[in-house]
Design a protein around this motif. Structure first.
Motif, PDB file in Angstrom:
ATOM      1  N   MET A   1       0.821  -1.206   0.000  1.00 61.20           N
ATOM      2  CA  MET A   1       0.000   0.000   0.000  1.00 61.20           C
ATOM      3  C   MET A   1       0.863   1.268   0.000  1.00 61.20           C
ATOM      4  O   MET A   1       0.586   2.225  -0.701  1.00 61.20           O
ATOM      5  CB  MET A   1      -0.932   0.017   1.207  1.00 61.20           C
ATOM      6  N   PHE A   2       1.945   1.256   0.799  1.00 64.67           N
ATOM      7  CA  PHE A   2       2.807   2.431   0.898  1.00 64.67           C
ATOM      8  C   PHE A   2       4.148   2.161   0.231  1.00 64.67           C
ATOM      9  O   PHE A   2       4.647   1.032   0.225  1.00 64.67           O
ATOM     10  CB  PHE A   2       3.031   2.817   2.362  1.00 64.67           C
ATOM     11  N   ARG A   3       4.723   3.209  -0.308  1.00 65.88           N
ATOM     12  CA  ARG A   3       6.042   3.103  -0.924  1.00 65.88           C
ATOM     13  C   ARG A   3       7.109   2.906   0.148  1.00 65.88           C
ATOM     14  O   ARG A   3       7.033   3.482   1.228  1.00 65.88           O
ATOM     15  CB  ARG A   3       6.363   4.357  -1.732  1.00 65.88           C
ATOM     16  N   GLU A   4       8.124   2.144  -0.173  1.00 69.14           N
ATOM     17  CA  GLU A   4       9.252   1.999   0.722  1.00 69.14           C
ATOM     18  C   GLU A   4      10.198   3.180   0.530  1.00 69.14           C
ATOM     19  O   GLU A   4      10.416   3.649  -0.581  1.00 69.14           O
ATOM     20  CB  GLU A   4       9.990   0.692   0.451  1.00 69.14           C
ATOM     21  N   GLY A   5      10.765   3.653   1.626  1.00 67.83           N
ATOM     22  CA  GLY A   5      11.716   4.747   1.543  1.00 67.83           C
ATOM     23  C   GLY A   5      11.040   6.093   1.432  1.00 67.83           C
ATOM     24  O   GLY A   5       9.809   6.196   1.316  1.00 67.83           O
ATOM     25  N   PRO A   6      11.849   7.136   1.456  1.00 64.94           N
ATOM     26  CA  PRO A   6      11.288   8.496   1.476  1.00 64.94           C
ATOM     27  C   PRO A   6      10.827   8.984   0.112  1.00 64.94           C
ATOM     28  O   PRO A   6      11.291   8.526  -0.927  1.00 64.94           O
ATOM     29  CB  PRO A   6      12.465   9.346   1.981  1.00 64.94           C
ATOM     30  N   VAL A   7       9.881   9.924   0.149  1.00 66.42           N
ATOM     31  CA  VAL A   7       9.440  10.675  -1.023  1.00 66.42           C
ATOM     32  C   VAL A   7       9.829  12.131  -0.809  1.00 66.42           C
ATOM     33  O   VAL A   7       9.672  12.662   0.298  1.00 66.42           O
ATOM     34  CB  VAL A   7       7.906  10.561  -1.222  1.00 66.42           C
ATOM     35  N   ARG A   8      10.327  12.761  -1.835  1.00 67.97           N
ATOM     36  CA  ARG A   8      10.759  14.151  -1.747  1.00 67.97           C
ATOM     37  C   ARG A   8       9.974  15.004  -2.731  1.00 67.97           C
ATOM     38  O   ARG A   8       9.782  14.603  -3.886  1.00 67.97           O
ATOM     39  CB  ARG A   8      12.257  14.272  -2.044  1.00 67.97           C
ATOM     40  N   VAL A   9       9.519  16.177  -2.277  1.00 74.33           N
ATOM     41  CA  VAL A   9       8.855  17.133  -3.160  1.00 74.33           C
ATOM     42  C   VAL A   9       9.420  18.523  -2.899  1.00 74.33           C
ATOM     43  O   VAL A   9       9.924  18.810  -1.809  1.00 74.33           O
ATOM     44  CB  VAL A   9       7.317  17.156  -2.965  1.00 74.33           C
ATOM     45  N   THR A  10       9.345  19.372  -3.907  1.00 74.31           N
ATOM     46  CA  THR A  10       9.646  20.790  -3.737  1.00 74.31           C
ATOM     47  C   THR A  10       8.451  21.599  -4.228  1.00 74.31           C
ATOM     48  O   THR A  10       7.739  21.184  -5.150  1.00 74.31           O
ATOM     49  CB  THR A  10      10.914  21.218  -4.500  1.00 74.31           C
ATOM     50  N   VAL A  11       8.233  22.754  -3.594  1.00 71.03           N
ATOM     51  CA  VAL A  11       7.063  23.579  -3.879  1.00 71.03           C
ATOM     52  C   VAL A  11       7.511  25.036  -3.977  1.00 71.03           C
ATOM     53  O   VAL A  11       8.276  25.509  -3.130  1.00 71.03           O
ATOM     54  CB  VAL A  11       5.986  23.458  -2.776  1.00 71.03           C
ATOM     55  N   PRO A  12       7.023  25.783  -4.992  1.00 74.00           N
ATOM     56  CA  PRO A  12       7.473  27.165  -5.149  1.00 74.00           C
ATOM     57  C   PRO A  12       6.748  28.146  -4.252  1.00 74.00           C
ATOM     58  O   PRO A  12       5.615  27.908  -3.808  1.00 74.00           O
ATOM     59  CB  PRO A  12       7.158  27.466  -6.618  1.00 74.00           C
ATOM     60  N   ALA A  13       7.408  29.254  -3.988  1.00 66.94           N
ATOM     61  CA  ALA A  13       6.738  30.411  -3.402  1.00 66.94           C
ATOM     62  C   ALA A  13       5.715  30.947  -4.390  1.00 66.94           C
ATOM     63  O   ALA A  13       5.793  30.696  -5.607  1.00 66.94           O
ATOM     64  CB  ALA A  13       7.756  31.492  -3.058  1.00 66.94           C
ATOM     65  N   THR A  14       4.751  31.686  -3.878  1.00 66.98           N
ATOM     66  CA  THR A  14       3.736  32.294  -4.740  1.00 66.98           C
ATOM     67  C   THR A  14       3.426  33.703  -4.266  1.00 66.98           C
ATOM     68  O   THR A  14       3.589  34.036  -3.087  1.00 66.98           O
ATOM     69  CB  THR A  14       2.430  31.464  -4.744  1.00 66.98           C
ATOM     70  N   SER A  15       2.966  34.520  -5.189  1.00 73.80           N
ATOM     71  CA  SER A  15       2.484  35.859  -4.864  1.00 73.80           C
ATOM     72  C   SER A  15       1.057  35.973  -5.370  1.00 73.80           C
ATOM     73  O   SER A  15       0.798  35.826  -6.569  1.00 73.80           O
ATOM     74  CB  SER A  15       3.363  36.928  -5.522  1.00 73.80           C
TER      75      SER A  15
END
Length: 301
Positions: A1-15
């Motif tokens: 059901m869940f992935r093994e190991g970490p997941v990484r994401v990046t998200v931008p600033a917004t105005s």
């Protein structure tokens, strides 16, 4: 059901708002928070570095954790435990979308920690969940999709986010004061009603701003004029509004970023004379940086 190991994401600033586009227009900027999470056998571990590291909670009330829980609920799964690590570059309470980045990032982490999550939660559904959490979509829209986004809510309650072009080379300088202002404080200063004339003028300027960003940058000063919200917020951020007025008097297209107190001014690239002048206009104790328009939105990896 869940992935093994970490997941990484990046998200931008917004105005958000961008002057006349109150609660409707948003722009993603190339300044990114980096988030990493993995499923544990039990417990909750929250690690934070960078902006907000000395103030944000390390428990279930952390906004990224709350967003992850919303995402897991939408996918009808319950992880036994979680580890979350946040490296925050987006300053908190400055009008650059740190809360929206946390919400969008948390939902994206949840989606990708579940093996079939991306198949069951597409980008449109993630955006809708984020907008429900945030309450209005003009920050979460560009955080999800990148670029310049026109956002709103239909009478039936659903949210929409429509991308619109940004002219090549258009960028921004953000001037960030040392102290923040909570969004609810800035919003609390707004009047319940405005005149029909002010509303009509703002509608025209917002429409012009869409065209100016796409292909007519010479119209940015006119297109960023606002009558609905900025001046009403002056009691909470007088230095911000004084700086906006000063820069606009010099014909820079300057606005209050989001709910403030950061000032954003449009410019034409990192090496231009206009950018140098804007950076030099940074008040003592503030920080200033040039930021490109982000075109990627939230990303995994």
């Amino acid at each position: 059901m869940f992935r093994e190991g970490p997941v990484r994401v990046t998200v931008p600033a917004t105005s958000a708002n961008l002057g006349p586009g109150f609660d409707a227009l948003g722009l993603a900027l190339d300044l990114r928070d980096a988030l990493e999470a993995e499923v544990l056998d039990s417990g909750l571990v929250v690690e934070v570095a960078g902006s907000g590291s000395d103030t944000v909670p390390r428990d279930e009330t952390h906004l990224v954790v709350q967003a992850m829980r919303v995402g897991f609920d939408a996918l009808d799964v319950r992880p036994p435990g979680l580890r979350l690590s946040c490296r925050n570059l987006i300053p908190h309470a400055r009008g650059l979308g740190s809360s929206s980045a946390a919400i969008v990032g948390g939902l994206a982490l949840a989606r990708h920690l579940v093996q079939d999550g991306p198949a069951r939660m597409d980008d449109a559904r993630l955006f809708g969940l984020a907008a429900e959490m945030e309450g209005h979509p003009d920050n979460v829209g560009p955080a999800c999709f990148g670029g310049f986004v026109i956002c709103g809510r239909d009478t039936g309650g659903g949210f929409y986010a429509v991308p619109s072009p940004v002219a090549a080379g258009l960028s921004a300088v953000v001037l960030i004061p040392p102290d923040g202002v909570r969004t609810e404080v800035a919003r609390g200063l707004l009047p319940d009603q405005v005149t029909h004339a002010d509303a009509a003028a703002n509608a025209g300027r917002a429409a012009l701003l869409v065209a100016a960003l796409a292909a007519h940058p010479a119209q940015l000063l006119r297109g960023t004029a606002d009558l609905l919200h900025q001046q009403y917020r002056r009691p909470a951020m007088p230095e911000t509004l004084d700086l906006v007025d000063s820069l606009r008097a010099r014909e820079f297209a300057a606005i209050v970023s989001g709910a403030g107190p950061t000032v954003l001014a449009f410019t034409d690239g990192p090496d231009s004379a206009g950018t140098a002048s804007l950076l030099a206009a940074c008040p003592a104790g503030w920080s200033a940086t040039h930021l490109a328009v982000d075109t990627r939105g939230v990303e995994v990896g």
